[in-house]
Write an enzyme that holds these catalytic residues in place. Structure first.
Site, PDB file in Angstrom:
ATOM      1  N   CYS A  64       0.875  -1.171   0.000  1.00  0.00           N
ATOM      2  CA  CYS A  64       0.000   0.000   0.000  1.00  0.00           C
ATOM      3  C   CYS A  64       0.916   1.226   0.000  1.00  0.00           C
ATOM      4  O   CYS A  64       2.101   1.102  -0.303  1.00  0.00           O
ATOM      5  CB  CYS A  64      -0.997  -0.017   1.154  1.00  0.00           C
ATOM      6  N   GLY A  69      -1.423   0.719   6.662  1.00  0.00           N
ATOM      7  CA  GLY A  69      -2.828   0.324   6.546  1.00  0.00           C
ATOM      8  C   GLY A  69      -2.979  -1.149   6.233  1.00  0.00           C
ATOM      9  O   GLY A  69      -3.808  -1.846   6.827  1.00  0.00           O
TER      10      GLY A  69
END
Length: 147
Positions: A64, A69
């Protein structure tokens, strides 16, 4: 090795930069994203984690923007341990001491050359047979209800 990989739109460029090299060395299950359009990383992380949990993949790789995250999403799945890894030591130590199954990396943090080296180190690492590390990982499993 059978590897499950996934990315959101921010991690897509790094995943694509490494995909053919990974396919040349490993059996790869790619769970998306399949283009740079916005996608929610928890949806992809759930699929990668599912493959690791059901045994169809031995390890997982998530990309990501920062890796944070993706790591958080993976760690929400009982029985899964994921770690952000942007340095060589963490890439092997997370497996050796904590039996991490999924590495998360940030495409906005590192480039493909470093990411490839980190992945190689992560995949080559093995969980320690030391009782102290086994005991601690067992306690993690008790904490998330997977044991």
């Amino acid at each position: 090795m059978r590897i499950a990989i996934g990315s959101d739109h921010a991690g897509y460029p790094l995943k694509m930069a490494l995909l053919e090299k990974l396919k040349a060395k490993h059996e790869i299950q790619d769970f998306g994203s399949y283009d740079p359009n916005p996608v929610d990383f928890p949806d992809i992380a759930r699929l990668v984690c599912g493959a690791v949990k059901d045994g169809s993949a031995e390890r997982g790789i998530m990309f990501c923007g920062t890796g944070v995250g993706a790591s958080i999403a993976c760690n929400k799945v009982p029985g899964i341990r994921a770690s952000v890894c942007h340095d060589l030591y963490t890439a092997h130590q997370c497996v050796e001491h904590d039996n991490v199954q999924i590495i998360a990396m940030g495409a906005q943090i590192i480039g493909p050359t470093v990411a490839e080296e980190l992945i190689d180190i992560f995949l080559a690492a093995e969980f320690s047979t030391s009782e102290e590390f086994r005991r601690r990982v067992d306690k993690l499993a008790q904490m998330d209800g997977s044991k």
